[in-house]
Scaffold this active site. Sequence first.
Site, PDB file in Angstrom:
ATOM      1  N   ASP A  13       0.819  -1.227   0.000  1.00 30.76           N
ATOM      2  CA  ASP A  13       0.000   0.000   0.000  1.00 30.76           C
ATOM      3  C   ASP A  13       0.846   1.268   0.000  1.00 30.76           C
ATOM      4  O   ASP A  13       0.415   2.313   0.469  1.00 30.76           O
ATOM      5  CB  ASP A  13      -0.956   0.034   1.210  1.00 30.76           C
ATOM      6  N   LYS A  16       2.581   2.104  -5.045  1.00 31.97           N
ATOM      7  CA  LYS A  16       3.320   1.563  -6.199  1.00 31.97           C
ATOM      8  C   LYS A  16       2.579   1.796  -7.507  1.00 31.97           C
ATOM      9  O   LYS A  16       3.204   1.963  -8.554  1.00 31.97           O
ATOM     10  CB  LYS A  16       3.562   0.056  -6.005  1.00 31.97           C
ATOM     11  N   GLY A  40      -4.037  -4.223  -4.790  1.00 31.50           N
ATOM     12  CA  GLY A  40      -4.773  -3.164  -5.458  1.00 31.50           C
ATOM     13  C   GLY A  40      -3.878  -1.974  -5.722  1.00 31.50           C
ATOM     14  O   GLY A  40      -3.314  -1.416  -4.795  1.00 31.50           O
ATOM     15  N   HIS A  41      -3.708  -1.613  -6.994  1.00 32.16           N
ATOM     16  CA  HIS A  41      -2.909  -0.448  -7.354  1.00 32.16           C
ATOM     17  C   HIS A  41      -3.850   0.645  -7.844  1.00 32.16           C
ATOM     18  O   HIS A  41      -4.605   0.445  -8.792  1.00 32.16           O
ATOM     19  CB  HIS A  41      -1.891  -0.800  -8.438  1.00 32.16           C
ATOM     20  N   ARG A 143       2.131 -29.432  -5.552  1.00 25.25           N
ATOM     21  CA  ARG A 143       2.086 -30.014  -6.896  1.00 25.25           C
ATOM     22  C   ARG A 143       0.709 -30.581  -7.262  1.00 25.25           C
ATOM     23  O   ARG A 143       0.601 -31.523  -8.033  1.00 25.25           O
ATOM     24  CB  ARG A 143       3.172 -31.097  -7.061  1.00 25.25           C
ATOM     25  N   GLN A 224       1.991  -6.047  -3.046  1.00 20.60           N
ATOM     26  CA  GLN A 224       2.295  -6.050  -1.614  1.00 20.60           C
ATOM     27  C   GLN A 224       3.639  -5.353  -1.332  1.00 20.60           C
ATOM     28  O   GLN A 224       4.000  -4.433  -2.037  1.00 20.60           O
ATOM     29  CB  GLN A 224       2.275  -7.475  -1.045  1.00 20.60           C
ATOM     30  N   ARG A 303     -10.500  -2.114   3.760  1.00 21.00           N
ATOM     31  CA  ARG A 303     -10.160  -2.203   5.183  1.00 21.00           C
ATOM     32  C   ARG A 303      -9.326  -0.998   5.620  1.00 21.00           C
ATOM     33  O   ARG A 303      -8.439  -0.565   4.899  1.00 21.00           O
ATOM     34  CB  ARG A 303      -9.372  -3.488   5.483  1.00 21.00           C
ATOM     35  N   PRO A 304      -9.583  -0.461   6.819  1.00 17.53           N
ATOM     36  CA  PRO A 304      -8.757   0.648   7.309  1.00 17.53           C
ATOM     37  C   PRO A 304      -7.335   0.179   7.576  1.00 17.53           C
ATOM     38  O   PRO A 304      -7.111  -0.897   8.127  1.00 17.53           O
ATOM     39  CB  PRO A 304      -9.450   1.062   8.611  1.00 17.53           C
ATOM     40  N   ARG A 305      -6.373   0.993   7.151  1.00 17.86           N
ATOM     41  CA  ARG A 305      -4.966   0.666   7.386  1.00 17.86           C
ATOM     42  C   ARG A 305      -4.521   1.197   8.742  1.00 17.86           C
ATOM     43  O   ARG A 305      -4.949   2.273   9.167  1.00 17.86           O
ATOM     44  CB  ARG A 305      -4.095   1.260   6.282  1.00 17.86           C
TER      45      ARG A 305
END
Length: 447
Positions: A13, A16, A40-41, A143, A224, A303-305
């Site tokens: 977050d 990027k 999410g960008h 696998r 991420q 969601r709140p960071r």
Amino acid sequence: MANVVVVGAQWGDEGKGKIVDLMSEDADVIARYQGGHNAGHTVVIKDKKFVLHLIPSGILHKNKTCIIGNGVVIDPGALIEEIEGLKKKGIIAGKNLFVSGNAHVIMPYHVAIEAACEQSKGSKKSGTTGRGIGPAYVDKASRTGIRMLDLLDAGVFKEKLRTNLQQMNYILENRYKSKKLSLEKIYSNYMKHARYLSPFITDTSVLINKFIDKGKNILFEGAQGTLLDVDHGTYPYVTSSNASAGGVCTGLGVAPTKIDGIVGVMKAYTTRVGSGPFPTELKDKFGEALRERGGEYGATTGRPRRCGWLDAVSLRHAIRINGFTGIAMTKLDVLDEVEKIKVCVAYKYENPKQDCKCSLKGKPCKYTDVPQSLKVLERCEPLYKELPGWQKSTLAIKKLKDLPKQAREYIDYVEDLLNVKIDMISTGQKRDEIIMQRNPMKAQGRW
């Protein structure tokens, strides 16, 4: 030619999306190497907001080739939804988008298993996005995974689905007391997805190396951040893939000798989503105000960071893991109203004898590197250096000399502390709200 990696230097977050979008102007190919649609960008162009989850941000530029590599796990329905969503906004993903046939597929049972598993953990939840990312990587490692190329052969896909679903339904019914899933329903839906996506699927490792051999500029895009890397993050509160720069080689099939530069993206402060240790977290009204001013809500989940001061200890960890050749600092403008700004320069740990392996034995330890022990990290307290704020607007400033004196001093201090040049400074959400001191895509050869 410049082949450059963009990596999150914190817990994701960091902004990027904007940096990749900006650097894409000088790239020919933009390639995503890990993660899934849990990322999410966000990119803002002329007041129009784009949120991308799987498709590289370069799709917003004309005449760019976008690649989703084998290191990414793909929910076909989510990818189709993203393609169609872009189409509604006038952005066409067609012959400019390629998807690796070796990328693993997220199946409905991955989502069901993850939801049931998280529910069973109670207060010890990992804080996942619930999109089946982790279980898909589990199947890849064991696998038993289904890959995008398997969708192109109906017989192969159905047999693999049948085998996997027998086991998954047994677990859902007997361990988690959940409803079993229908083979025919999944098969029918995924065959529809296969028909839609088949034109995009190819061997992207061969493709991207051909572009490199032709001297094209390649931008490698991660999701991420380093502290969520499955090997080098705050395990187990991490994602399920290698979000650090090393993921480029395995996630795209590109040799490390082909990489010319690595740009770390960091906020002017620190945030993280979900559970896990966060030494500089501010659990007070100031932390809440920072969240509101910075719009710190997940681009994917909303969601709140959690918000806190800049953490130089964790940033040094990211620099060591990735080998940053430059840094992009984002959201400087969010600190405009702050009177006093703190930077964590080390951790203090009041160590019980049984926890400590150093010579101090029970006396406070000072950490300048992130401790490996999660138990220790959770008990670490930040040691701060306090700097004066600038309390003037930096919004949309495009030249370093136009920043307030204290803002320039803050940037200089962070740069000296980390011993890495800050090449870009974001001063707002929009594409052109940036101070560009050096363009990584225009660097010649290895930096």
